[in-house]
Design a protein around this motif. Structure first.
Motif, PDB file in Angstrom:
ATOM      1  N   UNK A  29      20.501  11.308  23.502  1.00 52.55           N
ATOM      2  CA  UNK A  29      21.700  10.580  23.304  1.00 52.55           C
ATOM      3  C   UNK A  29      22.876  11.299  23.959  1.00 52.55           C
ATOM      4  N   UNK A  30      22.957  12.713  23.600  1.00 55.84           N
ATOM      5  CA  UNK A  30      24.235  13.241  24.395  1.00 55.84           C
ATOM      6  C   UNK A  30      24.403  13.306  25.819  1.00 55.84           C
ATOM      7  N   UNK A  37      29.943   8.678  30.676  1.00 49.25           N
ATOM      8  CA  UNK A  37      31.074   9.233  31.035  1.00 49.25           C
ATOM      9  C   UNK A  37      31.391   9.538  32.488  1.00 49.25           C
ATOM     10  N   UNK A  38      30.489  10.173  33.098  1.00 48.16           N
ATOM     11  CA  UNK A  38      30.504  10.420  34.373  1.00 48.16           C
ATOM     12  C   UNK A  38      30.634   9.295  35.326  1.00 48.16           C
ATOM     13  N   UNK A  66      35.578   8.041  21.936  1.00 54.55           N
ATOM     14  CA  UNK A  66      34.405   8.788  22.018  1.00 54.55           C
ATOM     15  C   UNK A  66      34.447  10.124  21.222  1.00 54.55           C
ATOM     16  N   UNK A  67      35.693  10.694  21.114  1.00 55.43           N
ATOM     17  CA  UNK A  67      35.863  12.158  20.585  1.00 55.43           C
ATOM     18  C   UNK A  67      35.460  13.032  21.711  1.00 55.43           C
ATOM     19  N   UNK A 128      30.779  17.621  18.128  1.00 54.96           N
ATOM     20  CA  UNK A 128      29.316  17.526  17.492  1.00 54.96           C
ATOM     21  C   UNK A 128      29.046  16.344  16.791  1.00 54.96           C
ATOM     22  N   UNK A 129      29.857  15.873  16.150  1.00 60.98           N
ATOM     23  CA  UNK A 129      29.640  14.650  15.279  1.00 60.98           C
ATOM     24  C   UNK A 129      29.684  13.412  15.664  1.00 60.98           C
ATOM     25  N   UNK A 130      29.898  13.404  16.923  1.00 62.82           N
ATOM     26  CA  UNK A 130      30.355  12.055  17.692  1.00 62.82           C
ATOM     27  C   UNK A 130      28.829  11.157  17.582  1.00 62.82           C
ATOM     28  N   UNK A 131      27.744  11.774  17.907  1.00 61.85           N
ATOM     29  CA  UNK A 131      26.422  11.296  17.816  1.00 61.85           C
ATOM     30  C   UNK A 131      25.626  11.295  16.425  1.00 61.85           C
TER      31      UNK A 131
END
Length: 467
Positions: A29-30, A37-38, A66-67, A128-131
């Motif tokens: 996911x990350x 984003x890229x 998206x933080x 860290x908690x975005x996903x």
């Protein structure tokens, strides 16, 4: 305990495997968000004008939601555009506090290549908690389910294990109780176990052993009573006759002395049979093995028993083929003597006894056949048992002659079988290993025993001692 440990271990292993797969899922996911984003940042570059900062500013709100903290560097490492310095920096901080996504992770450098040319580097730090905000809750719930499931399985396995253990130990406890009762003297005690498993097979073997022990005890008591009776009769005759002589009622005539001698011979035969029976288990250690011609032993025994057969008007027919064995001639003579005297007990006056020997397939066979009434079918399996006396046995027998024969034959490495002939009468067949003709005698050949040595042994021994 084994069930509980196995269930918890299974839950732990599944949890570890799930955690590894879940971490791999988070990494995927990350990585996907970094690629998104890229790709979005790459749209702000044109070959003619380079990087469009205005376009990058338009991407700021989306990155803030998206933080993510993003910095774009040119190929030389100079800063082109950061989200932290844009108008959306405050929005990003507020979004992180509202969503509880936690602090930013370590930044990741992502090279930006357009048309095969390096155009810069994106330095991205995702929250860290975005996903994992929702995903962490999912993992926690799954772990809880795993633990609860493991405990439930452990409880079920424990209950089933206890039931199975009781099912197994119940017949074992019954078998143990039966063994204790049998040892305490309850000869009729048997283990009440059914089924086809190993414990049931053990219980059946125990019951057979108990039945055999009970039968042997019954035979021993019966035999002791028979021996006591047989000892009492000649002793009573001896006592009464001797007391009559002492009181002067009777004179010591040659006829009386002959009668008393016959009673002592009867006692001697009984004692000799008992002595042989008690030492039969160890007879293999006292055998003097030499090469023996079995027909010679048969002829010698028949010659010694000729007066007894003549007295009963019995005819003995010999068909003796050459047959050599390695054994003790004295013990083999005792085997032949017991077989012939046993036949004489059951053959009616004027009857016939056939003795034959032969050799085939490296085995020697000796057969004693009579034309008597034969052996009852139910008694054939027991004729060689200790203390067993057939229903047709006469009162003047000790009842252990055939047991002695079986012990001596087995000590020579042979077998003996009892059967009935189709035309009537009993057949006793002794099978012994034949002697290899290339083998020399083990020791000096002792003098050939007389067939009536057992019958006259007490008197002969007494004569030797007097000499």
């Amino acid at each position: 305990m084994i069930a509980v440990v196995a269930a918890l271990l299974a839950a732990l292993l599944v949890n570890l495997a799930f955690r590894s797969r879940f971490d791999s899922y988070l990494d995927q996911q990350r990585t996907a968000r970094i690629e998104q984003i890229s790709a979005a940042v790459t749209t702000a570059f044109s070959p003619a004008g380079g990087w469009d900062v205005d376009r990058l500013e338009q991407l700021g709100p989306g990155l803030a939601m998206a933080g993510a903290d993003v910095r774009l560097l040119d190929p030389a490492g100079q800063l082109i555009w950061p989200t932290a310095g844009s108008d959306t920096a405050g929005m990003a901080a507020m979004h992180q506090r509202m969503m509880g996504s936690g602090p930013l992770a370590e930044p990741v450098d992502v090279p930006v290549t357009i048309d095969g040319q390096p155009r810069g580097t994106l330095v991205m730090a995702l929250a860290e908690g975005s996903v994992p905000v929702a995903d962490q809750d999912f993992r926690t719930s799954v772990n809880g389910l795993m633990l609860a499931g493991g405990l439930a399985v452990a409880v079920v396995a424990s209950v089933l294990g206890l039931l199975l253990a009781r099912r197994i130990t119940r017949p074992v406890a019954e078998l143990t109780a039966a063994a204790h009762d049998l040892r305490s003297g309850e000869r009729s005690r048997r283990a009440a176990v059914t089924g086809e498993d190993e414990v049931a097979e053990l219980a059946r073997a125990f019951n057979e052993l108990a039945s055999s022990a009970e039968q042997q005890e019954s035979l021993r008591q019966s035999f002791a009573a028979d021996v006591a009776h047989e000892l009492r009769t000649p002793l009573a005759i001896l006592r009464s006759q001797l007391e009559a002589v002492q009181d002067g009622v009777l004179d010591a005539t040659p006829e009386m002395i002959s009668s008393l001698h016959e009673e002592t011979m009867r006692l001697g035969r009984l004692v000799a049979d008992l002595e042989t029976m008690t030492s039969a288990d160890a007879v293999s250690f006292s055998l003097q093995r030499i090469r023996v011609d079995l027909p010679d032993v048969v002829r010698s025994v028949v010659a010694g028993l000729e007066p007894r057969f003549a007295e009963r008007q019995l005819q003995v027919a010999l068909r003796l083929a050459p047959a050599q064995v390695t054994g003790d001639p004295v013990r083999l003579a005792q085997v032949v003597t017991n077989l012939l005297t046993n036949a004489a007990k059951f053959v009616p006056a004027g009857g016939r006894v056939d003795v034959s020997t032969g050799c085939s397939n490296h085995q020697v066979q000796m057969t004693v056949r009579d034309d008597g009434p034969g052996i009852p079918a139910e008694e054939i399996p027991r004729v060689f048992d200790r203390y067993f006396r057939g229903s047709g046995a006469r009162a003047n027998g000790s009842g252990i002659g055939l047991a002695v024969v079986a012990a001596l034959v087995h000590a020579h490495g042979g077998t003996i079988v009892a059967a009935n002939a189709e035309s009537g009468g009993a057949i006793l067949t002794v099978t012994l290993p034949a002697t290899d003709p290339r083998v020399a005698d083990v020791g000096p050949r002792p003098p050939r025993p007389s067939a009536d040595a057992g019958r006259r042994q007490p008197a002969a021994t007494a004569t030797k001692e007097r000499q």
